[in-house]
Design a protein around this motif. Structure first.
Motif, PDB file in Angstrom:
ATOM      1  N   ARG A  11       4.141 -32.845  -0.411  1.00  0.00           N
ATOM      2  CA  ARG A  11       5.418 -32.248  -0.797  1.00  0.00           C
ATOM      3  C   ARG A  11       6.316 -31.971   0.407  1.00  0.00           C
ATOM      4  NH1 ARG A  11       6.066 -29.186  -5.804  1.00  0.00           N
ATOM      5  NH2 ARG A  11       4.583 -30.076  -7.256  1.00  0.00           N
ATOM      6  N   ILE A  12       5.725 -31.678   1.544  1.00  0.00           N
ATOM      7  CA  ILE A  12       6.516 -31.353   2.735  1.00  0.00           C
ATOM      8  C   ILE A  12       6.865 -32.609   3.528  1.00  0.00           C
ATOM      9  CG2 ILE A  12       6.454 -30.150   4.959  1.00  0.00           C
ATOM     10  CD1 ILE A  12       4.625 -28.072   3.575  1.00  0.00           C
ATOM     11  N   LEU A  13       5.892 -33.477   3.774  1.00  0.00           N
ATOM     12  CA  LEU A  13       6.090 -34.587   4.699  1.00  0.00           C
ATOM     13  C   LEU A  13       6.732 -35.833   4.097  1.00  0.00           C
ATOM     14  CD1 LEU A  13       2.896 -34.486   6.919  1.00  0.00           C
ATOM     15  CD2 LEU A  13       5.198 -33.739   7.469  1.00  0.00           C
ATOM     16  N   THR A  14       6.565 -36.073   2.799  1.00  0.00           N
ATOM     17  CA  THR A  14       7.161 -37.276   2.214  1.00  0.00           C
ATOM     18  C   THR A  14       8.679 -37.288   2.344  1.00  0.00           C
ATOM     19  OG1 THR A  14       5.295 -37.635   0.730  1.00  0.00           O
ATOM     20  CG2 THR A  14       7.385 -38.647   0.117  1.00  0.00           C
ATOM     21  N   PRO A  15       9.396 -36.211   1.998  1.00  0.00           N
ATOM     22  CA  PRO A  15      10.848 -36.247   2.216  1.00  0.00           C
ATOM     23  C   PRO A  15      11.223 -36.373   3.688  1.00  0.00           C
ATOM     24  CG  PRO A  15      10.255 -34.428   0.761  1.00  0.00           C
ATOM     25  CD  PRO A  15       8.982 -35.004   1.292  1.00  0.00           C
ATOM     26  N   ILE A  16      10.455 -35.747   4.567  1.00  0.00           N
ATOM     27  CA  ILE A  16      10.743 -35.838   5.997  1.00  0.00           C
ATOM     28  C   ILE A  16      10.558 -37.267   6.483  1.00  0.00           C
ATOM     29  CG2 ILE A  16       9.942 -35.116   8.296  1.00  0.00           C
ATOM     30  CD1 ILE A  16       9.347 -32.360   7.051  1.00  0.00           C
ATOM     31  N   LEU A  17       9.487 -37.932   6.061  1.00  0.00           N
ATOM     32  CA  LEU A  17       9.256 -39.319   6.459  1.00  0.00           C
ATOM     33  C   LEU A  17      10.337 -40.255   5.927  1.00  0.00           C
ATOM     34  CD1 LEU A  17       5.392 -39.589   6.057  1.00  0.00           C
ATOM     35  CD2 LEU A  17       6.683 -39.870   8.171  1.00  0.00           C
ATOM     36  N   LEU A  18      10.799 -40.021   4.708  1.00  0.00           N
ATOM     37  CA  LEU A  18      11.849 -40.875   4.143  1.00  0.00           C
ATOM     38  C   LEU A  18      13.189 -40.649   4.837  1.00  0.00           C
ATOM     39  CD1 LEU A  18      10.886 -40.778   0.373  1.00  0.00           C
ATOM     40  CD2 LEU A  18      10.539 -42.632   2.010  1.00  0.00           C
ATOM     41  N   ILE A  19      13.494 -39.404   5.196  1.00  0.00           N
ATOM     42  CA  ILE A  19      14.718 -39.126   5.961  1.00  0.00           C
ATOM     43  C   ILE A  19      14.619 -39.743   7.344  1.00  0.00           C
ATOM     44  CG2 ILE A  19      16.044 -37.274   7.064  1.00  0.00           C
ATOM     45  CD1 ILE A  19      15.410 -35.586   4.544  1.00  0.00           C
ATOM     46  N   LEU A  20      13.447 -39.673   7.960  1.00  0.00           N
ATOM     47  CA  LEU A  20      13.241 -40.318   9.256  1.00  0.00           C
ATOM     48  C   LEU A  20      13.429 -41.826   9.145  1.00  0.00           C
ATOM     49  CD1 LEU A  20      12.289 -40.175  12.242  1.00  0.00           C
ATOM     50  CD2 LEU A  20       9.967 -40.498  11.369  1.00  0.00           C
ATOM     51  N   ALA A  21      12.959 -42.422   8.063  1.00  0.00           N
ATOM     52  CA  ALA A  21      13.133 -43.861   7.860  1.00  0.00           C
ATOM     53  C   ALA A  21      14.611 -44.224   7.753  1.00  0.00           C
ATOM     54  CB  ALA A  21      12.380 -44.311   6.606  1.00  0.00           C
ATOM     55  N   VAL A  22      15.378 -43.433   7.030  1.00  0.00           N
ATOM     56  CA  VAL A  22      16.820 -43.686   6.917  1.00  0.00           C
ATOM     57  C   VAL A  22      17.488 -43.548   8.279  1.00  0.00           C
ATOM     58  CG1 VAL A  22      18.979 -42.788   5.940  1.00  0.00           C
ATOM     59  CG2 VAL A  22      16.973 -43.065   4.487  1.00  0.00           C
ATOM     60  N   PHE A  23      17.120 -42.518   9.032  1.00  0.00           N
ATOM     61  CA  PHE A  23      17.684 -42.315  10.367  1.00  0.00           C
ATOM     62  C   PHE A  23      17.377 -43.487  11.296  1.00  0.00           C
ATOM     63  CE2 PHE A  23      16.955 -40.770  14.719  1.00  0.00           C
ATOM     64  CZ  PHE A  23      18.246 -40.399  15.044  1.00  0.00           C
ATOM     65  N   LEU A  24      16.118 -43.919  11.305  1.00  0.00           N
ATOM     66  CA  LEU A  24      15.733 -45.043  12.159  1.00  0.00           C
ATOM     67  C   LEU A  24      16.434 -46.327  11.738  1.00  0.00           C
ATOM     68  CD1 LEU A  24      11.917 -44.360  12.483  1.00  0.00           C
ATOM     69  CD2 LEU A  24      13.619 -44.236  14.316  1.00  0.00           C
ATOM     70  N   PHE A  25      16.607 -46.510  10.448  1.00  0.00           N
ATOM     71  CA  PHE A  25      17.299 -47.695   9.963  1.00  0.00           C
ATOM     72  C   PHE A  25      18.762 -47.703  10.399  1.00  0.00           C
ATOM     73  CE2 PHE A  25      19.937 -49.782   6.776  1.00  0.00           C
ATOM     74  CZ  PHE A  25      19.412 -51.054   6.814  1.00  0.00           C
ATOM     75  N   LEU A  26      19.438 -46.574  10.276  1.00  0.00           N
ATOM     76  CA  LEU A  26      20.874 -46.521  10.558  1.00  0.00           C
ATOM     77  C   LEU A  26      21.206 -46.637  12.045  1.00  0.00           C
ATOM     78  CD1 LEU A  26      22.058 -43.835   8.005  1.00  0.00           C
ATOM     79  CD2 LEU A  26      22.369 -46.315   7.916  1.00  0.00           C
ATOM     80  N   ARG A  27      20.322 -46.196  12.917  1.00  0.00           N
ATOM     81  CA  ARG A  27      20.639 -46.284  14.336  1.00  0.00           C
ATOM     82  C   ARG A  27      20.057 -47.519  14.996  1.00  0.00           C
ATOM     83  NH1 ARG A  27      16.520 -43.054  17.945  1.00  0.00           N
ATOM     84  NH2 ARG A  27      17.972 -43.699  19.520  1.00  0.00           N
ATOM     85  N   GLY A  28      19.362 -48.344  14.252  1.00  0.00           N
ATOM     86  CA  GLY A  28      18.597 -49.439  14.817  1.00  0.00           C
ATOM     87  C   GLY A  28      19.376 -50.550  15.461  1.00  0.00           C
ATOM     88  N   HIS A  29      20.616 -50.814  15.053  1.00  0.00           N
ATOM     89  CA  HIS A  29      21.325 -51.948  15.640  1.00  0.00           C
ATOM     90  C   HIS A  29      21.949 -51.601  16.980  1.00  0.00           C
ATOM     91  CE1 HIS A  29      24.551 -49.878  13.542  1.00  0.00           C
ATOM     92  NE2 HIS A  29      25.387 -50.477  14.342  1.00  0.00           N
ATOM     93  N   ASN A  30      22.061 -50.323  17.319  1.00  0.00           N
ATOM     94  CA  ASN A  30      22.629 -49.930  18.603  1.00  0.00           C
ATOM     95  C   ASN A  30      21.592 -49.367  19.561  1.00  0.00           C
ATOM     96  OD1 ASN A  30      25.263 -50.632  17.984  1.00  0.00           O
ATOM     97  ND2 ASN A  30      25.644 -48.674  16.989  1.00  0.00           N
ATOM     98  N   GLU A  31      20.552 -48.762  19.059  1.00  0.00           N
ATOM     99  CA  GLU A  31      19.526 -48.122  19.870  1.00  0.00           C
ATOM    100  C   GLU A  31      18.159 -48.480  19.290  1.00  0.00           C
ATOM    101  OE1 GLU A  31      20.302 -43.971  20.347  1.00  0.00           O
ATOM    102  OE2 GLU A  31      22.449 -44.304  20.492  1.00  0.00           O
ATOM    103  N   PRO A  32      17.081 -48.029  19.938  1.00  0.00           N
ATOM    104  CA  PRO A  32      15.749 -48.350  19.397  1.00  0.00           C
ATOM    105  C   PRO A  32      15.595 -47.862  17.959  1.00  0.00           C
ATOM    106  CG  PRO A  32      15.555 -47.472  21.594  1.00  0.00           C
ATOM    107  CD  PRO A  32      16.998 -47.338  21.217  1.00  0.00           C
ATOM    108  N   GLY A  33      14.957 -48.668  17.178  1.00  0.00           N
ATOM    109  CA  GLY A  33      14.779 -48.403  15.758  1.00  0.00           C
ATOM    110  C   GLY A  33      15.103 -49.667  14.999  1.00  0.00           C
ATOM    111  N   GLY A  34      15.411 -49.548  13.772  1.00  0.00           N
ATOM    112  CA  GLY A  34      15.782 -50.705  12.973  1.00  0.00           C
ATOM    113  C   GLY A  34      14.911 -50.847  11.756  1.00  0.00           C
ATOM    114  N   GLY A  35      15.003 -52.015  11.140  1.00  0.00           N
ATOM    115  CA  GLY A  35      14.342 -52.254   9.878  1.00  0.00           C
ATOM    116  C   GLY A  35      12.827 -52.195   9.936  1.00  0.00           C
ATOM    117  N   PHE A  36      12.241 -52.685  11.017  1.00  0.00           N
ATOM    118  CA  PHE A  36      10.782 -52.741  11.077  1.00  0.00           C
ATOM    119  C   PHE A  36      10.173 -51.345  11.164  1.00  0.00           C
ATOM    120  CE2 PHE A  36       6.679 -53.225  13.174  1.00  0.00           C
ATOM    121  CZ  PHE A  36       6.089 -54.149  12.335  1.00  0.00           C
ATOM    122  N   ILE A  37      10.617 -50.555  12.129  1.00  0.00           N
ATOM    123  CA  ILE A  37      10.023 -49.226  12.304  1.00  0.00           C
ATOM    124  C   ILE A  37      10.399 -48.309  11.143  1.00  0.00           C
ATOM    125  CG2 ILE A  37      11.855 -48.293  13.758  1.00  0.00           C
ATOM    126  CD1 ILE A  37       8.094 -47.680  14.181  1.00  0.00           C
TER     127      ILE A  37
END
Length: 144
Positions: A11-37
């Protein structure tokens, strides 16, 4: 039956992991991150669901969508590569801007490619994790 602490962590970590995934996806084309991570972070959220609620719950929830998701991801990534032909080169970046009042959003083929990679990684890794967690009862019984 899953332990109480796993259900609490879910209940605590699933929303945090999904928000982290969105964050990593959105910043991936300019900085480290992206679709894979980002795909791996989202798959980690599904793994937590498998551990806390059981593989049958996750199989019912997203199981039917995993193979189509992988196919759509491959099509999206391939389309991102082919759109560059319009500008004169394979995988050439093509950008578009959307103006919403004073806010300007730039979208391009790198984000489209990252979206395809994200979909493929989530589908393949989650399918693999569901295959690893398949119980003997869901395989059709015990062997003699």
């Amino acid at each position: 039956m899953p332990e109480l602490y796993l259900r609490l962590l879910d209940r605590i970590l699933t929303p945090i992991l999904l928000i982290l995934a969105v964050f990593l996806f959105l910043r991936g084309h300019n900085e480290p991150g992206g679709g894979f991570i980002a795909g791996l972070a989202a798959a980690a959220a599904f793994q937590l669901q498998i551990l806390s609620r059981g593989d049958e719950y996750v199989r019912r929830l997203i199981g039917p969508y995993l193979h189509p998701m992988a196919g759509i991801g491959l099509l999206v990534a391939g389309a991102a590569a082919l759109i560059g032909f319009r500008q004169g080169g394979f995988f050439k970046g093509v950008w578009a801007s959307i103006h919403l009042g004073q806010l300007e959003l730039d979208f391009g083929t790198p984000q489209l490619f990252d979206l395809g990679v994200f979909l493929v990684v989530v589908a393949v890794v989650t399918s693999f994790l569901l295959g690893l967690s398949k119980s003997e009862a869901s395989e059709g019984g015990e062997e003699a």
